[in-house]
Design a protein around this motif. Structure first.
Motif, PDB file in Angstrom:
ATOM      1  N   SER A  39      12.948  22.331 -73.011  1.00 37.39           N
ATOM      2  CA  SER A  39      11.927  23.331 -73.305  1.00 37.39           C
ATOM      3  C   SER A  39      11.131  22.913 -74.530  1.00 37.39           C
ATOM      4  O   SER A  39      11.559  22.077 -75.328  1.00 37.39           O
ATOM      5  CB  SER A  39      12.570  24.693 -73.553  1.00 37.39           C
ATOM      6  OG  SER A  39      13.366  24.644 -74.714  1.00 37.39           O
ATOM      7  N   LYS A  40       9.984  23.492 -74.656  1.00 34.64           N
ATOM      8  CA  LYS A  40       9.148  23.222 -75.820  1.00 34.64           C
ATOM      9  C   LYS A  40       9.762  23.908 -77.027  1.00 34.64           C
ATOM     10  O   LYS A  40      10.401  24.950 -76.897  1.00 34.64           O
ATOM     11  CB  LYS A  40       7.747  23.769 -75.578  1.00 34.64           C
ATOM     12  CG  LYS A  40       7.039  23.096 -74.436  1.00 34.64           C
ATOM     13  CD  LYS A  40       5.695  23.747 -74.214  1.00 34.64           C
ATOM     14  CE  LYS A  40       5.033  23.142 -72.975  1.00 34.64           C
ATOM     15  NZ  LYS A  40       3.790  23.825 -72.649  1.00 34.64           N
ATOM     16  N   PRO A  41       9.568  23.348 -78.197  1.00 38.36           N
ATOM     17  CA  PRO A  41      10.108  24.002 -79.390  1.00 38.36           C
ATOM     18  C   PRO A  41       9.435  25.362 -79.595  1.00 38.36           C
ATOM     19  O   PRO A  41       8.249  25.513 -79.378  1.00 38.36           O
ATOM     20  CB  PRO A  41       9.788  23.044 -80.530  1.00 38.36           C
ATOM     21  CG  PRO A  41       8.929  21.984 -79.981  1.00 38.36           C
ATOM     22  CD  PRO A  41       8.917  22.090 -78.504  1.00 38.36           C
ATOM     23  N   VAL A  52      12.079  35.317 -80.985  1.00 33.87           N
ATOM     24  CA  VAL A  52      13.313  35.988 -80.596  1.00 33.87           C
ATOM     25  C   VAL A  52      13.620  35.615 -79.154  1.00 33.87           C
ATOM     26  O   VAL A  52      12.794  35.808 -78.269  1.00 33.87           O
ATOM     27  CB  VAL A  52      13.166  37.515 -80.737  1.00 33.87           C
ATOM     28  CG1 VAL A  52      14.440  38.208 -80.292  1.00 33.87           C
ATOM     29  CG2 VAL A  52      12.831  37.893 -82.158  1.00 33.87           C
ATOM     30  N   PHE A  53      14.807  35.060 -78.935  1.00 31.15           N
ATOM     31  CA  PHE A  53      15.212  34.651 -77.605  1.00 31.15           C
ATOM     32  C   PHE A  53      15.731  35.852 -76.833  1.00 31.15           C
ATOM     33  O   PHE A  53      16.183  36.831 -77.407  1.00 31.15           O
ATOM     34  CB  PHE A  53      16.305  33.580 -77.683  1.00 31.15           C
ATOM     35  CG  PHE A  53      15.802  32.275 -78.215  1.00 31.15           C
ATOM     36  CD1 PHE A  53      15.312  31.310 -77.353  1.00 31.15           C
ATOM     37  CD2 PHE A  53      15.796  32.010 -79.564  1.00 31.15           C
ATOM     38  CE1 PHE A  53      14.853  30.110 -77.832  1.00 31.15           C
ATOM     39  CE2 PHE A  53      15.334  30.810 -80.052  1.00 31.15           C
ATOM     40  CZ  PHE A  53      14.854  29.855 -79.185  1.00 31.15           C
ATOM     41  N   GLY A  54      15.712  35.795 -75.536  1.00 30.04           N
ATOM     42  CA  GLY A  54      16.267  36.833 -74.685  1.00 30.04           C
ATOM     43  C   GLY A  54      15.213  37.815 -74.214  1.00 30.04           C
ATOM     44  O   GLY A  54      14.019  37.667 -74.453  1.00 30.04           O
TER      45      GLY A  54
END
Length: 194
Positions: free
Chosen positions: A34-36, A42-44
């Protein structure tokens, strides 16, 4: 199929194509890269919380509704409300204000309700909404520390007959039973070891 015949088949394929047969490559054979993500990302799954829910909570609970009813109004689970209370200080403050407004609304309803079933329902709602102020039971705690070693049956009956003045808790140290010369315990007396 023998090992020699397998070797012959591989050698024949190498002569014909110039390279061994490769496995088919598909889009899933490479690892996902994945791209940085930017700073603060925030993940999720994004939260459903919105700051405007604070005022909605105060207004809605001020009408006498509970936290569960607020969850129904916002069309979310009750557990989500409690999660937001833990994660967002402003929402926790709004819920606390809403609970106070709810009690005020229920008390106002109690004062304006004519005699009958409505009064009983309002009192029941207040007992559940604010049990610290609206409870039927009174807790009385009495602590008496009495240290005794032996009390006879007659003395115990006298303590019980006094009723209200009886100690709530009788504590005593354990007493070892003495043995006579033969090694047997003496006959029991009318005094009790406590």
């Amino acid at each position: 199929m023998t090992a020699q015949s397998l070797k012959d088949r591989v050698a024949k394929r190498l002569k014909a194509t110039g390279h061994p047969r490769r496995r088919r490559r598909d889009r899933y054979s490479k690892p996902f890269r994945s791209k940085p993500k930017p700073e603060g990302y925030v993940f999720g799954r994004p939260t459903l919380y919105r700051p405007e829910y604070c005022q909605r909570a105060i207004d809605y609970m001020g009408q006498g509704y509970s936290v569960t009813a607020l969850a129904g109004e916002l069309q979310i689970a009750k557990e989500t409300i409690y999660l937001w209370i833990r994660e967002h200080a402003d929402f926790m403050h709004a819920i606390n204000r809403g609970r106070a407004a709810r009690v005020a609304a229920l008390e106002a309803k109690l004062l304006t309700t004519p005699q009958g079933v409505g009064v009983t329902a309002a009192i029941f709602a207040l007992k559940n909404a604010d049990p610290d102020e609206w409870q039927d039971r009174y807790n009385t705690e009495t602590r008496v520390n009495v240290s005794i070693e032996h009390v006879s049956d007659a003395e115990l009956l006298a303590i019980i007959s006094k009723g209200q003045n009886a100690p709530a808790l009788i504590e005593a140290k354990p007493v070892e039973i003495a043995t006579d010369v033969t090694g047997t315990a003496p006959a029991q007396t009318n005094r009790r070891n406590i």
